[in-house]
Design an enzyme around this catalytic site. Structure first.
Site, PDB file in Angstrom:
ATOM      1  N   TYR A 252       1.545  -1.152  -0.160  1.00 54.51           N
ATOM      2  CA  TYR A 252       0.080  -0.268  -0.390  1.00 54.51           C
ATOM      3  C   TYR A 252       0.882   1.487  -0.041  1.00 54.51           C
ATOM      4  CZ  TYR A 252      -2.496   3.326   1.844  1.00 54.51           C
ATOM      5  OH  TYR A 252      -3.786   5.047   2.220  1.00 54.51           O
TER       6      TYR A 252
ATOM      7  N   ASN B 275      -3.040   9.032  10.582  1.00 53.61           N
ATOM      8  CA  ASN B 275      -4.129   8.057  10.583  1.00 53.61           C
ATOM      9  C   ASN B 275      -6.038   8.509  10.609  1.00 53.61           C
ATOM     10  OD1 ASN B 275      -2.353   6.386  10.640  1.00 53.61           O
ATOM     11  ND2 ASN B 275      -3.609   5.273  12.269  1.00 53.61           N
TER      12      ASN B 275
ATOM     13  N   VAL C  39      -5.931  -4.424  20.327  1.00 49.53           N
ATOM     14  CA  VAL C  39      -5.060  -3.800  20.654  1.00 49.53           C
ATOM     15  C   VAL C  39      -3.311  -5.069  19.724  1.00 49.53           C
ATOM     16  CG1 VAL C  39      -2.430  -3.120  21.574  1.00 49.53           C
ATOM     17  CG2 VAL C  39      -4.817  -1.827  22.051  1.00 49.53           C
TER      18      VAL C  39
END
Length: 303
Positions: free
Chosen positions: A118, A147, A177
Protein backbone atom coordinates in the site's frame (compact mmCIF):
# COMPACT_ATOMS: atom_id res chain seq x y z
CA UNK A 1 -18.50 24.86 -5.83
CA UNK A 2 -20.19 22.48 -8.24
CA UNK A 3 -19.16 19.00 -7.10
CA UNK A 4 -19.11 15.70 -8.99
CA UNK A 5 -18.37 12.54 -7.01
CA UNK A 6 -17.06 9.34 -8.60
CA UNK A 7 -17.11 6.24 -6.39
CA UNK A 8 -17.47 2.50 -7.00
CA UNK A 9 -19.29 2.06 -3.65
CA UNK A 10 -16.95 -0.76 -2.62
CA UNK A 11 -16.66 0.98 0.74
CA UNK A 12 -18.51 4.27 0.20
CA UNK A 13 -22.23 4.66 0.77
CA UNK A 14 -24.66 6.27 -1.63
CA UNK A 15 -26.66 7.86 1.21
CA UNK A 16 -23.60 9.82 2.32
CA UNK A 17 -23.44 11.83 -0.91
CA UNK A 18 -24.47 15.38 0.04
CA UNK A 19 -27.55 16.99 -1.44
CA UNK A 20 -26.64 19.05 -4.49
CA UNK A 21 -23.62 16.96 -5.51
CA UNK A 22 -23.68 15.01 -8.75
CA UNK A 23 -22.91 11.31 -8.17
CA UNK A 24 -21.51 8.84 -10.69
CA UNK A 25 -20.89 5.20 -9.79
CA UNK A 26 -17.71 3.96 -11.41
CA UNK A 27 -14.19 2.56 -11.07
CA UNK A 28 -11.14 4.82 -11.37
CA UNK A 29 -9.53 2.21 -13.65
CA UNK A 30 -12.28 2.48 -16.25
CA UNK A 31 -12.33 4.37 -19.56
CA UNK A 32 -15.51 6.07 -18.34
CA UNK A 33 -13.66 7.53 -15.35
CA UNK A 34 -10.93 8.85 -17.62
CA UNK A 35 -13.51 10.41 -19.94
CA UNK A 36 -15.24 12.07 -16.98
CA UNK A 37 -12.01 13.73 -15.84
CA UNK A 38 -10.87 14.59 -19.37
CA UNK A 39 -14.16 16.09 -20.52
CA UNK A 40 -15.68 17.34 -17.27
CA UNK A 41 -14.24 20.87 -17.34
CA UNK A 42 -13.17 20.62 -13.69
CA UNK A 43 -10.96 23.10 -11.88
CA UNK A 44 -9.77 20.53 -9.32
CA UNK A 45 -9.65 16.75 -9.11
CA UNK A 46 -9.54 15.68 -5.46
CA UNK A 47 -8.28 12.11 -5.78
CA UNK A 48 -9.16 10.09 -2.66
CA UNK A 49 -10.20 6.81 -4.31
CA UNK A 50 -8.05 3.89 -3.17
CA UNK A 51 -7.72 0.37 -1.85
CA UNK A 52 -7.04 1.43 1.75
CA UNK A 53 -6.47 -1.84 3.62
CA UNK A 54 -2.77 -2.39 4.41
CA UNK A 55 -3.36 -6.06 5.24
CA UNK A 56 -5.15 -6.61 1.95
CA UNK A 57 -2.22 -5.01 0.12
CA UNK A 58 0.13 -7.50 1.81
CA UNK A 59 -2.13 -10.42 0.87
CA UNK A 60 -2.76 -9.24 -2.73
CA UNK A 61 -0.16 -6.70 -3.91
CA UNK A 62 -1.28 -7.01 -7.53
CA UNK A 63 -4.83 -5.96 -6.72
CA UNK A 64 -3.55 -3.08 -4.61
CA UNK A 65 -1.32 -1.87 -7.46
CA UNK A 66 -4.14 -2.27 -9.98
CA UNK A 67 -6.34 0.14 -8.05
CA UNK A 68 -3.85 2.44 -6.39
CA UNK A 69 -1.23 2.75 -9.15
CA UNK A 70 -2.95 1.92 -12.44
CA UNK A 71 -6.23 3.51 -11.39
CA UNK A 72 -4.47 6.67 -10.25
CA UNK A 73 -2.46 6.84 -13.46
CA UNK A 74 -5.71 6.59 -15.43
CA UNK A 75 -7.04 9.67 -13.60
CA UNK A 76 -3.78 11.65 -13.80
CA UNK A 77 -3.32 11.02 -17.52
CA UNK A 78 -6.92 12.09 -18.16
CA UNK A 79 -6.32 15.30 -16.21
CA UNK A 80 -3.24 15.96 -18.33
CA UNK A 81 -5.30 15.54 -21.51
CA UNK A 82 -8.12 17.80 -20.30
CA UNK A 83 -8.53 21.36 -21.57
CA UNK A 84 -8.39 23.32 -19.39
CA UNK A 85 -6.34 21.11 -17.11
CA UNK A 86 -7.55 20.66 -13.53
CA UNK A 87 -5.24 20.68 -10.54
CA UNK A 88 -4.85 17.16 -9.11
CA UNK A 89 -4.78 16.96 -5.30
CA UNK A 90 -3.84 13.43 -4.29
CA UNK A 91 -4.58 11.67 -1.00
CA UNK A 92 -1.23 10.09 -0.19
CA UNK A 93 -0.02 8.61 3.07
CA UNK A 94 2.30 9.88 5.74
CA UNK A 95 1.74 6.94 8.04
CA UNK A 96 2.90 4.32 5.53
CA UNK A 97 5.37 6.29 3.39
CA UNK A 98 8.42 6.93 5.54
CA UNK A 99 8.90 3.53 7.14
CA UNK A 100 10.62 2.69 10.40
CA UNK A 101 14.13 3.72 9.37
CA UNK A 102 13.70 7.39 10.30
CA UNK A 103 13.27 9.14 13.63
CA UNK A 104 9.87 10.87 13.99
CA UNK A 105 8.48 13.46 13.63
CA UNK A 106 8.71 12.73 9.91
CA UNK A 107 9.37 15.75 7.69
CA UNK A 108 8.49 15.62 4.00
CA UNK A 109 12.12 15.42 2.88
CA UNK A 110 13.03 12.30 4.87
CA UNK A 111 13.83 9.07 2.95
CA UNK A 112 10.85 6.96 1.93
CA UNK A 113 10.95 3.24 2.75
CA UNK A 114 7.38 1.87 2.85
CA UNK A 115 6.88 -1.44 4.65
CA UNK A 116 3.71 -2.42 2.78
CA UNK A 117 2.60 -2.66 -0.86
CA UNK A 118 0.00 0.00 0.00
CA UNK A 119 2.75 2.47 0.93
CA UNK A 120 4.81 1.50 -2.11
CA UNK A 121 1.83 2.19 -4.37
CA UNK A 122 1.17 5.60 -2.84
CA UNK A 123 4.83 6.53 -3.30
CA UNK A 124 4.73 5.37 -6.92
CA UNK A 125 1.77 7.67 -7.58
CA UNK A 126 3.68 10.58 -6.07
CA UNK A 127 6.53 9.91 -8.50
CA UNK A 128 4.02 9.97 -11.35
CA UNK A 129 2.67 13.28 -10.07
CA UNK A 130 6.20 14.69 -10.04
CA UNK A 131 6.76 13.50 -13.59
CA UNK A 132 3.53 15.04 -14.87
CA UNK A 133 4.29 18.27 -13.03
CA UNK A 134 7.84 18.67 -14.36
CA UNK A 135 7.42 17.31 -17.88
CA UNK A 136 3.81 18.21 -18.72
CA UNK A 137 3.20 21.22 -16.50
CA UNK A 138 0.27 19.63 -14.65
CA UNK A 139 -0.54 21.27 -11.32
CA UNK A 140 -0.29 18.53 -8.69
CA UNK A 141 -0.29 18.34 -4.90
CA UNK A 142 0.27 15.30 -2.66
CA UNK A 143 -1.23 15.43 0.83
CA UNK A 144 0.38 12.87 3.12
CA UNK A 145 -2.21 11.98 5.73
CA UNK A 146 -1.72 10.76 9.24
CA UNK A 147 -4.39 8.37 10.59
CA UNK A 148 -7.68 10.01 9.62
CA UNK A 149 -10.69 9.48 11.88
CA UNK A 150 -14.10 11.01 12.46
CA UNK A 151 -17.86 10.64 12.00
CA UNK A 152 -19.23 8.30 9.29
CA UNK A 153 -16.16 6.07 9.20
CA UNK A 154 -17.06 2.38 8.95
CA UNK A 155 -16.25 0.46 12.16
CA UNK A 156 -16.62 -2.90 10.41
CA UNK A 157 -13.70 -2.54 8.03
CA UNK A 158 -10.03 -1.61 8.46
CA UNK A 159 -10.98 1.99 7.73
CA UNK A 160 -9.54 3.21 11.02
CA UNK A 161 -8.91 2.14 14.55
CA UNK A 162 -10.98 4.98 16.06
CA UNK A 163 -14.12 3.93 14.18
CA UNK A 164 -13.52 0.28 15.08
CA UNK A 165 -13.00 1.14 18.75
CA UNK A 166 -16.14 3.32 18.83
CA UNK A 167 -18.21 0.51 17.38
CA UNK A 168 -16.88 -2.04 19.84
CA UNK A 169 -17.33 0.24 22.85
CA UNK A 170 -20.98 0.79 21.92
CA UNK A 171 -21.47 -2.95 21.43
CA UNK A 172 -19.88 -3.70 24.80
CA UNK A 173 -17.09 -5.71 23.21
CA UNK A 174 -13.36 -5.73 24.05
CA UNK A 175 -10.94 -3.43 22.22
CA UNK A 176 -8.28 -5.41 20.35
CA UNK A 177 -4.78 -3.94 20.40
CA UNK A 178 -2.29 -5.56 18.03
CA UNK A 179 1.18 -6.15 19.45
CA UNK A 180 1.91 -4.54 22.80
CA UNK A 181 0.02 -1.32 22.00
CA UNK A 182 3.08 0.91 22.11
CA UNK A 183 3.01 1.51 18.35
CA UNK A 184 2.21 5.17 17.72
CA UNK A 185 0.24 7.12 15.16
CA UNK A 186 -0.63 10.71 14.32
CA UNK A 187 -4.44 10.90 14.52
CA UNK A 188 -5.94 13.69 12.40
CA UNK A 189 -9.64 14.65 12.47
CA UNK A 190 -11.50 14.36 9.18
CA UNK A 191 -12.71 17.98 9.16
CA UNK A 192 -9.08 19.12 9.35
CA UNK A 193 -8.27 16.87 6.39
CA UNK A 194 -11.16 18.31 4.38
CA UNK A 195 -9.87 21.78 5.18
CA UNK A 196 -6.39 20.78 3.99
CA UNK A 197 -7.84 19.55 0.68
CA UNK A 198 -9.77 22.75 0.11
CA UNK A 199 -6.72 24.85 0.97
CA UNK A 200 -4.43 22.84 -1.32
CA UNK A 201 -6.96 23.06 -4.15
CA UNK A 202 -6.52 26.82 -4.52
CA UNK A 203 -3.23 27.75 -2.84
CA UNK A 204 -0.30 29.12 -4.83
CA UNK A 205 2.17 26.35 -5.66
CA UNK A 206 5.92 26.35 -6.00
CA UNK A 207 7.28 25.46 -9.45
CA UNK A 208 7.44 21.70 -10.02
CA UNK A 209 10.69 20.22 -8.77
CA UNK A 210 11.92 17.16 -6.86
CA UNK A 211 9.48 14.69 -5.35
CA UNK A 212 8.77 16.56 -2.11
CA UNK A 213 8.32 20.05 -3.61
CA UNK A 214 4.53 19.90 -3.75
CA UNK A 215 4.02 17.31 -1.00
CA UNK A 216 2.63 18.27 2.41
CA UNK A 217 2.13 16.28 5.58
CA UNK A 218 -1.38 16.54 6.99
CA UNK A 219 -1.08 15.61 10.64
CA UNK A 220 -1.07 17.02 14.16
CA UNK A 221 2.61 16.49 14.99
CA UNK A 222 1.40 14.68 18.14
CA UNK A 223 2.43 11.05 18.70
CA UNK A 224 -0.15 8.82 20.41
CA UNK A 225 0.18 5.11 21.18
CA UNK A 226 -2.68 2.76 20.39
CA UNK A 227 -3.04 1.81 24.03
CA UNK A 228 -3.28 5.49 25.03
CA UNK A 229 -5.85 6.01 22.27
CA UNK A 230 -7.97 3.18 23.72
CA UNK A 231 -7.72 4.67 27.21
CA UNK A 232 -8.64 8.16 26.01
CA UNK A 233 -11.66 6.83 24.15
CA UNK A 234 -12.74 5.02 27.30
CA UNK A 235 -12.54 8.34 29.16
CA UNK A 236 -14.52 10.42 26.65
CA UNK A 237 -17.15 7.68 26.22
CA UNK A 238 -17.66 7.18 29.96
CA UNK A 239 -17.32 3.42 29.45
CA UNK A 240 -14.79 0.88 30.75
CA UNK A 241 -14.05 -1.50 27.86
CA UNK A 242 -11.78 -4.53 28.23
CA UNK A 243 -8.55 -4.12 26.27
CA UNK A 244 -7.17 -7.32 24.70
CA UNK A 245 -3.88 -7.95 22.91
CA UNK A 246 -3.42 -9.81 19.64
CA UNK A 247 -0.30 -10.66 17.59
CA UNK A 248 1.35 -7.81 15.71
CA UNK A 249 0.21 -7.46 12.09
CA UNK A 250 2.57 -7.78 9.13
CA UNK A 251 3.53 -4.50 7.46
CA UNK A 252 2.57 -2.36 10.45
CA UNK A 253 4.87 0.50 11.44
CA UNK A 254 6.05 0.91 15.02
CA UNK A 255 6.14 4.72 15.13
CA UNK A 256 4.52 7.38 12.97
CA UNK A 257 4.09 11.10 13.62
CA UNK A 258 4.20 13.82 10.99
CA UNK A 259 5.91 17.20 11.10
CA UNK A 260 3.37 19.72 9.78
CA UNK A 261 5.36 22.94 9.59
CA UNK A 262 5.58 22.92 5.79
CA UNK A 263 1.79 22.91 5.36
CA UNK A 264 1.53 25.76 7.85
CA UNK A 265 4.20 27.80 6.07
CA UNK A 266 3.25 27.28 2.42
CA UNK A 267 -0.49 26.49 2.56
CA UNK A 268 -1.49 28.32 5.72
CA UNK A 269 -3.05 25.10 7.03
CA UNK A 270 -3.01 23.92 10.63
CA UNK A 271 -5.11 21.30 12.43
CA UNK A 272 -7.80 22.82 14.62
CA UNK A 273 -8.95 19.92 16.81
CA UNK A 274 -7.08 18.12 19.57
CA UNK A 275 -7.35 14.35 19.70
CA UNK A 276 -9.56 14.51 22.79
CA UNK A 277 -11.95 16.97 21.13
CA UNK A 278 -12.04 14.91 17.95
CA UNK A 279 -12.66 11.67 19.84
CA UNK A 280 -15.46 13.33 21.81
CA UNK A 281 -17.18 14.49 18.60
CA UNK A 282 -16.61 11.17 16.88
CA UNK A 283 -17.93 9.02 19.71
CA UNK A 284 -20.97 11.28 20.09
CA UNK A 285 -21.77 10.75 16.41
CA UNK A 286 -21.45 6.96 16.64
CA UNK A 287 -23.51 6.91 19.84
CA UNK A 288 -26.21 9.02 18.18
CA UNK A 289 -26.33 6.69 15.20
CA UNK A 290 -26.58 3.64 17.46
CA UNK A 291 -29.41 5.24 19.46
CA UNK A 292 -31.28 6.14 16.28
CA UNK A 293 -30.91 2.59 14.97
CA UNK A 294 -32.13 1.15 18.26
CA UNK A 295 -35.11 3.52 18.23
CA UNK A 296 -35.99 2.57 14.67
CA UNK A 297 -35.72 -1.12 15.51
CA UNK A 298 -37.97 -0.64 18.53
CA UNK A 299 -40.56 1.22 16.48
CA UNK A 300 -40.50 -1.51 13.84
CA UNK A 301 -40.88 -4.21 16.46
CA UNK A 302 -43.84 -2.43 18.01
CA UNK A 303 -45.91 -2.46 14.86
Amino acid sequence: HAVTILDDLSTGKREQVPVGARFIEGDIRSPEAAALVRDGNFDVVAHLAAQIDVRRSVADPALDASINVVGSLNIIEAACQARPRPRVVFASTGGALYGDFVEPPNAETLPKDPDSPYGVAKLAVEYYLGYYGRIHGLQTVALRFGNVYGPRQDPHNEAGVVAIFCGRVLEGKPLTVYGDGTQTRDYIYVADVADAFLTAAFASLAPAGPLDTRAFNVGTQVETSVIDLARMLAEVSGRDPVIENAPKRAGELQRSVLANGKAAEFLGWRPRRTLRDGLTETFAWFAGRAAAAAGAAGAEGGR
